[in-house]
Write an enzyme that holds these catalytic residues in place. Structure first.
Site, PDB file in Angstrom:
ATOM      1  N   HIS A 172      33.698  64.757  55.732  1.00  0.00           N
ATOM      2  CA  HIS A 172      33.711  65.859  55.896  1.00  0.00           C
ATOM      3  C   HIS A 172      34.364  66.524  54.721  1.00  0.00           C
ATOM      4  O   HIS A 172      34.268  68.346  54.701  1.00  0.00           O
ATOM      5  CB  HIS A 172      32.988  66.671  56.473  1.00  0.00           C
ATOM      6  CG  HIS A 172      31.524  65.696  57.365  1.00  0.00           C
ATOM      7  ND1 HIS A 172      30.724  66.130  57.721  1.00  0.00           N
ATOM      8  CD2 HIS A 172      32.120  64.801  58.420  1.00  0.00           C
ATOM      9  CE1 HIS A 172      29.949  65.186  58.621  1.00  0.00           C
ATOM     10  NE2 HIS A 172      30.809  64.228  58.846  1.00  0.00           N
TER      11      HIS A 172
ATOM     12  N   LYS B  44      67.151  66.098  44.799  1.00  0.00           N
ATOM     13  CA  LYS B  44      68.230  66.636  45.528  1.00  0.00           C
ATOM     14  C   LYS B  44      69.419  67.366  44.374  1.00  0.00           C
ATOM     15  O   LYS B  44      70.217  67.829  45.495  1.00  0.00           O
ATOM     16  CB  LYS B  44      68.588  64.976  46.280  1.00  0.00           C
ATOM     17  CG  LYS B  44      67.955  64.593  47.348  1.00  0.00           C
ATOM     18  CD  LYS B  44      68.500  63.266  47.716  1.00  0.00           C
ATOM     19  CE  LYS B  44      67.568  62.440  48.336  1.00  0.00           C
ATOM     20  NZ  LYS B  44      67.935  61.141  49.178  1.00  0.00           N
TER      21      LYS B  44
ATOM     22  N   GLU C 158      56.568  55.564  46.039  1.00  0.00           N
ATOM     23  CA  GLU C 158      58.079  55.018  46.179  1.00  0.00           C
ATOM     24  C   GLU C 158      58.674  53.814  45.329  1.00  0.00           C
ATOM     25  O   GLU C 158      59.461  53.896  44.357  1.00  0.00           O
ATOM     26  CB  GLU C 158      59.572  55.617  47.042  1.00  0.00           C
ATOM     27  CG  GLU C 158      59.332  57.048  47.825  1.00  0.00           C
ATOM     28  CD  GLU C 158      60.486  57.290  48.078  1.00  0.00           C
ATOM     29  OE1 GLU C 158      60.636  56.264  49.017  1.00  0.00           O
ATOM     30  OE2 GLU C 158      60.733  58.234  48.745  1.00  0.00           O
TER      31      GLU C 158
HETATM   32  O1  PA5 Z   1      62.012  54.773  51.227  1.00  0.00           O
HETATM   33  C1  PA5 Z   1      63.195  55.179  50.557  1.00  0.00           C
HETATM   34  O2  PA5 Z   1      63.845  54.341  50.339  1.00  0.00           O
HETATM   35  C2  PA5 Z   1      63.834  56.845  50.666  1.00  0.00           C
HETATM   36  O3  PA5 Z   1      62.730  57.838  50.915  1.00  0.00           O
HETATM   37  C3  PA5 Z   1      64.843  57.572  51.760  1.00  0.00           C
HETATM   38  O4  PA5 Z   1      64.490  57.003  53.054  1.00  0.00           O
HETATM   39  C4  PA5 Z   1      65.242  58.804  51.675  1.00  0.00           C
HETATM   40  O5  PA5 Z   1      65.191  59.409  50.465  1.00  0.00           O
HETATM   41  C5  PA5 Z   1      66.486  59.111  52.932  1.00  0.00           C
HETATM   42  O6  PA5 Z   1      67.281  58.540  52.327  1.00  0.00           O
HETATM   43  P1  PA5 Z   1      68.747  58.529  53.394  1.00  0.00           P
HETATM   44  O7  PA5 Z   1      68.233  57.655  54.219  1.00  0.00           O
HETATM   45  O8  PA5 Z   1      69.696  58.202  52.604  1.00  0.00           O
HETATM   46  O9  PA5 Z   1      68.531  60.458  54.381  1.00  0.00           O
END
Ligand code: PA5
Length: 401
Positions: A291, A393, A270
């Protein structure tokens, strides 16, 4: 103390002259972490105020003595850090304290059906974690759990059993907490999910699991040497990437680090995977995966490098057969697999901790957070957003509306 070896099984790919072009950029980045706009990230131990820490400690005591099951709802960065630390540091069997169940990471009705059945007669406390307060999966999980809890507990009792961890000011969850008087914790404004393990997001579940969060935070404390190492690692990753190594395997030899690898995959994917750039993170839990993926690392397409996290000391299990400690054999495996893969054109970086405990896991968390941010800066992508995650989303929400 972390030990780094970016040479032994990587040297034929990383030449001194490759590093020269990064010198200026590395200097600029270091200055930003030491005394500039990124200073904040070099002080993860200040991500949490002493007041909030005290609140976590008190809440932990309450949770540990008032429920059978502690449910942690969250997805992505909202749960991965705590799950990683809990798995890494908890005993396999005979765990003390409430059972911890993570929910909100999928839309699978089988998982919800079975969980709701399982908890219906148990005493439950829930911590719903969402910075935005609007993410679909945790919001569905929370509505199901809150429904069940509302049938079991009075409005007054719910105030002690529902914890909301969210943005300091805004969002649906903050509004609900204000309305109902639920206990709240705050995700600091500047800290995105994947960097939030050492905020209440990660610390409360970790503390409920009986892990010493003060030691964890202590391990993550500022170390200027760590910034240098993170820069060096980020530069090496970028050199590998430019030489066609577009996949990085986080490889471990202790299965309790499985979820730590999941956290690393999320952190790096990310933070860096955007603008059609980035190294794809995968993981190998060895020797199991020798393996399966091991075949590819040894003889498949030459597009992978490894970052191996080794642990020097482990519990004593003596093998009469070889008159040796099992851990020594595990370490021989780590070394010889490194050599075999290197010969098969899969180089590796080696990161070793002396033993696995709160402090060393805290150190690793800080090191990898710094590395992911620095890697993105070197690759010239924004470390702090994740626009690709928003896309799906949006499409699902449009369909549901
Ligand atoms: O690292 C990040 O920003 C994302 O993985 C969020 O944690 C994830 O999308 C969840 O978002 P939220 O905390 O707004 O529900």
């Amino acid at each position: 103390m972390i030990n780094f070896d970016f040479h032994k099984y990587a040297s034929k790919y990383i030449k001194k002259e490759d590093k020269v072009e990064y010198l200026e950029k590395a200097r600029e980045i270091k200055a930003r972490f030491i005394d500039g706009d990124l200073k904040y990230w070099n002080k993860l131990d200040t991500f949490i105020s002493s007041q909030e820490l005290k609140k976590i400690v008190n809440m932990t005591d309450y949770i540990r003595s008032n429920c059978d099951v502690f449910i942690v709802i969250g997805i992505g960065g909202s749960y991965m850090g705590s799950k990683a630390v809990i798995e890494a540091l908890s005993p396999m069997y005979d765990k003390k304290g409430p059972e911890i169940i993570f929910l909100g990471t999928n839309l699978c009705s089988e998982e919800y059906y079975e969980t709701l059945e399982y908890i219906k007669e148990k005493d439950v406390i829930v911590d719903v974690i969402s910075k935005s307060g609007t993410t679909l999966e945790p919001s569905i999980a929370f509505s199901l759990i809150l429904d069940l809890m509302s049938k079991k507990y009075s409005e007054e009792e719910l105030k002690n059993r529902v914890i909301i961890t969210t943005d300091p000011e805004k969002g649906d969850l903050r509004n609900l907490a204000n309305l109902k008087g639920f206990v709240t914790f705050t995700v600091p404004e500047a800290v995105g999910g994947r960097f939030s393990c050492l905020t209440p997001v990660g610390l409360l579940p970790i503390a409920v699991a009986g892990i010493d969060i003060l030691k964890l935070i202590n391990g993550a404390r500022t170390s200027y040497e760590r910034v240098d190492r993170a820069i060096e690692y980020a530069v090496i990753r970028d050199i590998m990437y430019k030489k066609g190594k577009i996949i990085e395997s986080f490889t471990v030899y202790n299965p309790k680090l499985n979820y730590f690898c999941e956290w690393l995959k999320q952190l790096f994917a990310e933070t860096q995977g955007k603008d059609k750039r980035g190294i794809l993170p995968i993981s190998c839990i060895n020797t199991r995966d020798l393996h399966s993926l091991g075949q590819f690392l040894q003889e498949g397409h030459d597009i992978i490098f490894e970052t191996v996290i080794g642990i020097d000391k482990d519990k004593m299990v003596t093998l009469d057969k070889y008159d040796m400690e099992l851990n020594s054999i595990n370490k021989i495996a780590l070394d010889k697999v490194g050599l075999a893969h290197y010969n098969g054109e899969t180089p590796s970086n080696l990161i070793t901790i002396e033993e696995k405990n709160e402090e060393t896991i805290g150190e690793l968390i800080h090191f990898f957070i710094l590395s992911a941010i620095i890697g993105a800066l070197i690759m010239e992508v924004n470390p702090f957003d994740q626009p690709g995650v928003q896309e799906y989303k949006k499409l699902i929400s449009e369909e549901l509306e």
